[in-house]
Motif scaffolding. Structure first.
Motif, mmCIF file in Angstrom:
data_model
loop_
_atom_site.group_PDB
_atom_site.id
_atom_site.type_symbol
_atom_site.label_atom_id
_atom_site.label_comp_id
_atom_site.label_asym_id
_atom_site.label_seq_id
_atom_site.Cartn_x
_atom_site.Cartn_y
_atom_site.Cartn_z
ATOM 1 N N GLU A 48 72.207 42.755 107.720
ATOM 2 C CA GLU A 48 73.179 42.772 106.630
ATOM 3 C C GLU A 48 72.990 41.552 105.731
ATOM 4 O O GLU A 48 73.188 41.621 104.526
ATOM 5 N N LYS A 49 72.578 40.411 106.313
ATOM 6 C CA LYS A 49 72.398 39.189 105.530
ATOM 7 C C LYS A 49 70.959 39.048 105.053
ATOM 8 O O LYS A 49 70.596 38.022 104.483
ATOM 9 N N GLY A 50 70.111 40.067 105.338
ATOM 10 C CA GLY A 50 68.766 40.075 104.778
ATOM 11 C C GLY A 50 67.748 39.209 105.504
ATOM 12 O O GLY A 50 66.792 38.747 104.895
ATOM 13 N N TYR A 51 67.947 38.990 106.784
ATOM 14 C CA TYR A 51 66.968 38.189 107.521
ATOM 15 C C TYR A 51 65.768 39.023 107.950
ATOM 16 O O TYR A 51 64.711 38.499 108.235
ATOM 17 N N LEU A 52 65.973 40.335 108.078
ATOM 18 C CA LEU A 52 64.870 41.200 108.519
ATOM 19 C C LEU A 52 64.148 41.753 107.290
ATOM 20 O O LEU A 52 64.415 41.341 106.166
ATOM 21 N N VAL A 53 63.261 42.711 107.497
ATOM 22 C CA VAL A 53 62.518 43.260 106.362
ATOM 23 C C VAL A 53 63.435 44.119 105.502
ATOM 24 O O VAL A 53 64.450 44.634 105.971
ATOM 25 N N LYS A 54 63.029 44.314 104.258
ATOM 26 C CA LYS A 54 63.813 45.151 103.359
ATOM 27 C C LYS A 54 63.578 46.615 103.702
ATOM 28 O O LYS A 54 62.523 46.993 104.188
ATOM 29 N N GLY A 55 64.585 47.441 103.436
ATOM 30 C CA GLY A 55 64.389 48.882 103.579
ATOM 31 C C GLY A 55 64.954 49.468 104.848
ATOM 32 O O GLY A 55 64.850 50.670 105.070
ATOM 33 N N LEU A 56 65.562 48.634 105.695
ATOM 34 C CA LEU A 56 66.210 49.193 106.881
ATOM 35 C C LEU A 56 67.554 49.780 106.452
ATOM 36 O O LEU A 56 68.337 49.105 105.797
ATOM 37 N N VAL A 57 67.787 51.026 106.821
ATOM 38 C CA VAL A 57 68.995 51.710 106.330
ATOM 39 C C VAL A 57 69.840 52.175 107.505
ATOM 40 O O VAL A 57 69.554 51.872 108.662
ATOM 41 N N LYS A 58 70.856 52.960 107.149
ATOM 42 C CA LYS A 58 71.815 53.380 108.169
ATOM 43 C C LYS A 58 71.173 54.240 109.246
ATOM 44 O O LYS A 58 71.666 54.311 110.369
ATOM 45 N N PRO B 61 58.349 41.970 114.097
ATOM 46 C CA PRO B 61 56.932 41.957 114.464
ATOM 47 C C PRO B 61 56.100 42.323 113.239
ATOM 48 O O PRO B 61 55.680 43.458 113.059
ATOM 49 N N SER B 62 55.858 41.314 112.360
ATOM 50 C CA SER B 62 55.320 41.616 111.035
ATOM 51 C C SER B 62 53.882 42.106 111.111
ATOM 52 O O SER B 62 53.375 42.636 110.134
ATOM 53 N N GLY B 63 53.216 41.919 112.238
ATOM 54 C CA GLY B 63 51.833 42.393 112.332
ATOM 55 C C GLY B 63 51.710 43.742 112.994
ATOM 56 O O GLY B 63 50.609 44.243 113.184
ATOM 57 N N ASP B 64 52.835 44.326 113.351
ATOM 58 C CA ASP B 64 52.775 45.578 114.108
ATOM 59 C C ASP B 64 52.368 46.733 113.199
ATOM 60 O O ASP B 64 52.942 46.899 112.126
ATOM 61 N N PRO B 65 51.365 47.509 113.603
ATOM 62 C CA PRO B 65 50.909 48.611 112.740
ATOM 63 C C PRO B 65 51.985 49.670 112.493
ATOM 64 O O PRO B 65 51.863 50.447 111.558
ATOM 65 N N LYS B 66 53.031 49.697 113.347
ATOM 66 C CA LYS B 66 54.045 50.731 113.171
ATOM 67 C C LYS B 66 55.146 50.314 112.192
ATOM 68 O O LYS B 66 55.994 51.123 111.839
ATOM 69 N N LEU B 67 55.109 49.037 111.761
ATOM 70 C CA LEU B 67 56.268 48.516 111.019
ATOM 71 C C LEU B 67 56.489 49.259 109.702
ATOM 72 O O LEU B 67 57.621 49.580 109.344
ATOM 73 N N LYS B 68 55.390 49.582 109.005
ATOM 74 C CA LYS B 68 55.536 50.251 107.727
ATOM 75 C C LYS B 68 56.204 51.614 107.911
ATOM 76 O O LYS B 68 57.137 51.971 107.196
ATOM 77 N N ARG B 69 55.697 52.346 108.903
ATOM 78 C CA ARG B 69 56.286 53.647 109.178
ATOM 79 C C ARG B 69 57.735 53.499 109.639
ATOM 80 O O ARG B 69 58.579 54.343 109.359
ATOM 81 N N ALA B 70 58.001 52.409 110.366
ATOM 82 C CA ALA B 70 59.350 52.205 110.879
ATOM 83 C C ALA B 70 60.344 52.058 109.738
ATOM 84 O O ALA B 70 61.464 52.558 109.811
ATOM 85 N N ILE B 71 59.924 51.353 108.682
ATOM 86 C CA ILE B 71 60.844 51.149 107.562
ATOM 87 C C ILE B 71 61.111 52.473 106.863
ATOM 88 O O ILE B 71 62.208 52.731 106.384
ATOM 89 N N ASP B 72 60.111 53.347 106.849
ATOM 90 C CA ASP B 72 60.289 54.658 106.203
ATOM 91 C C ASP B 72 61.036 55.644 107.081
ATOM 92 O O ASP B 72 61.251 56.786 106.673
ATOM 93 N N PHE B 73 61.408 55.219 108.274
ATOM 94 C CA PHE B 73 62.053 56.167 109.191
ATOM 95 C C PHE B 73 63.367 56.680 108.611
ATOM 96 O O PHE B 73 64.180 55.926 108.115
ATOM 97 N N ARG B 74 63.523 58.013 108.654
ATOM 98 C CA ARG B 74 64.806 58.609 108.268
ATOM 99 C C ARG B 74 65.168 59.652 109.310
ATOM 100 O O ARG B 74 64.298 60.238 109.940
ATOM 101 N N LEU B 75 66.471 59.888 109.414
ATOM 102 C CA LEU B 75 66.921 60.869 110.396
ATOM 103 C C LEU B 75 66.460 62.275 110.024
ATOM 104 O O LEU B 75 66.422 62.622 108.862
#
Lengths: 394, 380
Positions: A231-241, A380-394
């Motif tokens: 909520e305070k923006g410490y993690l990567v951008k794009g994490l949603v509900k 884990p900024s080097g994790d290959p799954k991180l990009k896909r993780a941010i795009d995750f939607r229900l």
């Protein structure tokens, strides 16, 4: 290897030093209280020390379990949160220190250590319940957990800099090896440190009972840290509900799982009505403990159940923070209910002696988090799954 | 453009999930409310792209789940507490923990069934089973490998040219109008028509009647009568063969069944004492049979050692001791007679003990008597 495709912009923000100070103050206050408690009533403090140990173990080994589970299941949504679980699994390192004071009062805490006055049943159990084997087991559990912690976490931290995809593969293998160890260590750890407090009593589901609480505690502390950070923006951008929803749903699921296991344990003992099993519940039905026993249903099951039932509540950050803090409290409550009646013997005990231990636990957890958060990335900024993780939607 | 047809909506196809999600976002941003997306499999992120509110179906699950829970509790309470209270395993009638698994199962069952039924009847508008998109090339495409969007004509801001332009701008393929089928418009639901309902009633009656006839009449026709009637006399049956009309007969006078010699000294203890001799040899085997039978049948009143201390807690008067001078001096035949014929309020034990066993008990009584009144010769 092309690592550009899955790189994510991540700029690290420092955690305010205020939090570190709060953690430090809480730890010192808790420690002072604990020392005073040990001076005034060492046996009672010993029992409280076991609660503290089981609570911190839950968070440590439960967080490590969540990390391993993510690798094994290949889950995507949890990748941005994994680093926090990795931080919290560092609690494992201090477990031997926490166990040490209780170890000095083994004779007062564990009835089965009195070899000279054992009845026939306990003599039959002496092959498992003796001080030497108990110590070996405890040391082995700590050693196994810490070794797996070091391996898993080292690879993950290394990936932040090297972006090596092989490290993920290696961690999947380590996680697969860890899982069977996890099952057996958690089961026997709970049998040794909680169930053997009443050495005559036995419940074959007890390991699962402790496991359900362990995963809940790990999930709760993860949610409690992750939601305010995001909520305070410490993690990567794009994490949603949608990401929150998964956390809330897991907490909800394990709340139900706990209720299922706890009720199964109760139902079988109630049905069979054997004196060697029922006395354990009867002990928790006497004096003030009856309110705690009934309260457990409310605190541990009904409140989190209702609080997390609807879909919007699993996505609401404020609700998630409240519920995760409540679940952590409920885990402590549960452990208190499991352990303290053995000391109280029909009489309810609660006083200032009990207070120092949870304060200390809170302080230590904050210190562990801030220590690691100061040195490593929060995702884990080097994790290959991180990009896909941010795009995750229900 | 065929003017005589009524427009349902415009469809467009896309090749990838990313395109359809972008298209759904654009269409919902443009303000359309009545549109739907058809994909071969569920797509993550479609809910938020279409800005769908949370489904209302959960309320149906909640309501029916709670009703199922209460119904299960009420049924079990009525059965186990009010209508037919039985003590089971020493538990109270209202044994709540035992009810919980059943309550849980019924809750889950009624919630899930009700959810499916609600979805079919309210959201799918059952019994209406037709839809304009059925049997179109569009539906065939989105059932295999394409991702389609359909904007409906009854949307408030629907305008044919604008919708066509929007879909073209989104790079949709095969932008096509979909018309209501003539038959479909004229089609009326016949499900609730009286004629159909009467037909249903007829079918039900015929099915039930035929089932009844087949199960209760055909199945019992000869020779498939499940051997219910047989050419023999069953117990309690009448018979025309015998003059008194009874099927069951008494044995012929004087018949003796094997191993059951009739007792000839009923009411005549003196004769029994004189004529009856114990045929058994007092060895270990016979005495242990006697002890087993004595402990089972005699000891409740006479006591394990024959002194007459009954375990019957005063429900019967205690019998006199078997160690009295009188009984010790009795001949074996007298004791045998009492076992067979009874004495005072003691009834006959002939049906409990066989011929051999009675004499074995007599032997054991002798052993008991000897144990309290041993002779000096026993010491030798």
């Amino acid at each position: 290897m092309n690592t550009e495709n899955h790189k994510v912009d991540y700029v690290k923000k420092e955690i305010p030093s205020k939090i570190k100070k709060i953690g430090f103050v809480l730890t010192v206050i808790g420690l002072l209280f604990i020392i005073l408690a040990y001076i005034s009533n060492p046996v009672r403090s010993g029992f409280n020390n076991i609660i503290l140990l089981m609570f911190l173990s839950s968070i440590g080994v439960g967080s490590l379990f969540l990390v391993a589970l993510e690798y094994l299941a290949g889950s995507v949504w949890s990748t941005p949160f994994r680093r926090i679980s990795e931080f919290m699994s560092a609690t494992l390192i201090i477990l031997p220190i926490v166990a040490l004071p209780a170890y000095f009062y083994l004779h007062d805490l564990f009835h089965w250590t009195h070899v000279e006055s054992l009845d026939e049943l306990l003599q039959a159990k002496a092959g498992y319940l003796n001080i030497e084997f108990f110590s070996i087991r405890t040391i082995a559990f700590f050693a196994i957990w810490i070794v797996f912690f070091l391996f898993l976490i080292r690879n993950s931290f290394k990936q932040d800099k090297t972006f090596e995809q092989n490290l993920t593969k290696r961690n999947i293998k380590i996680s697969a090896v860890f899982m069977p160890f996890f099952i057996f260590t958690v089961t026997f750890f709970s049998i040794d440190w909680i169930m053997s407090l009443e050495p005559h009593w036995f419940s074959t589901i007890f390991g699962v009972y402790y496991f359900s609480g362990t995963v809940l505690a790990a999930l709760a502390i993860l949610t409690l840290i992750v939601v305010p950070l995001n909520e305070k923006g410490y993690l990567v951008k794009g994490l949603v509900k949608d990401h929150y929803y998964s956390l809330g749903a897991l907490m909800f699921a394990f709340t139900n799982f706990w209720a299922y296991i706890a009720f199964s344990q109760y139902l079988l003992i109630w049905y069979a009505n054997l004196p060697e099993e029922t006395f354990w519940f009867l002990q928790r039905w006497e004096g003030g403990w009856i309110y705690l026993s009934i309260g457990l249903i409310l605190v541990r099951f009904l409140i989190p159940y209702i609080g997390l039932l609807s879909q919007p509540s699993k996505m609401n950050p404020k609700r998630l923070i409240k519920m995760s803090a409540w679940i952590l409290f409920a885990h402590f409550f549960d452990l208190f209910w499991l352990i303290m009646p053995t000391y109280g013997k029909g009489e309810f005990v609660f006083g200032w002696i009990e207070l120092g231990f949870p304060v200390f636990a809170a302080g230590v957890l904050i210190i562990i988090f801030t220590y690691f958060a100061g040195r490593f990335n929060l995702v884990p900024s080097g994790d290959p799954k991180l990009k896909r993780a941010i795009d995750f939607r229900l | 453009m065929l003017d005589d047809k009524i427009l349902f909506g415009y469809t467009g196809l896309f090749n990838s999930p990313n395109e359809i999600i972008r298209a759904a976002e654009k269409v919902s941003d443009a303000g359309y409310k009545k549109y739907d997306v058809n994909t071969p499999y569920p797509l993550h992120g479609m809910n938020s792209a279409m800005k769908l509110p949370p489904s209302k179906l959960g309320y149906a699950a909640l309501i029916f789940g709670l009703s199922g829970m209460l119904a299960a509790l009420a049924i079990m309470y009525w059965v186990a507490v009010i209508d037919y209270p039985l003590i089971i395993g020493g538990k109270p009638f209202f044994a709540f923990p035992a009810f919980v698994p059943v309550i849980f199962e019924v809750t889950v069952l009624s919630a899930s069934i009700a959810t499916v039924l609600t979805m079919i009847s309210i959201f799918f508008k059952f019994p209406n089973i037709s839809h304009p998109l059925h049997d179109t090339d569009y539906m065939k495409a989105v059932s295999s490998d394409k991702y389609g969007i359909c904007i409906q004509a009854d949307d408030a801001i629907f305008n044919e040219t604008e919708v066509k332009n929007l879909l073209e701008k989104l790079n949709a393929h095969e932008i096509k109008p979909i018309y209501y089928d003539d038959n479909e418009i004229k089609h009326k639901n016949t499900v609730f028509e009286p004629r159909f309902l009467i037909l249903l009633l007829f079918v039900a009656l015929i099915t039930a009647g035929a089932t009844y006839f087949a199960m209760n009449k055909l199945l019992y026709a000869v020779p498939f009568n499940w051997m219910e009637t047989q050419e023999k006399l069953n117990v309690q049956e009448s018979s025309v063969f015998f003059s008194d009309g009874f099927g069951m007969r008494n044995p012929v006078d004087g018949t003796v069944s094997r191993g059951n010699l009739p007792y000839q000294f009923n009411g005549n203890p003196e004769a029994a004492s004189t004529y009856l001799k114990n045929p058994l040899f007092p060895d270990d085997k016979n005495i242990s049979i006697g002890k087993a039978k004595y402990d089972t049948y005699c000891s409740p009143c006479h006591g394990y050692f024959g002194e007459g201390n009954s375990r019957m807690r005063g429900q019967f008067p205690n019998p006199p001791t078997l160690h009295s001078e009188k009984v010790r001096n009795w001949k074996d035949g007298s004791i045998y007679h009492v076992i067979v014929d009874g004495q005072n309020i003691m009834s006959s034990y002939a049906s409990q003990l066989t011929y051999q066993e009675r004499w074995a008990v007599v032997l054991y009584i002798r052993v008991l008597q000897r144990s309290l009144n041993a002779m000096e010769s026993d010491l030798e």
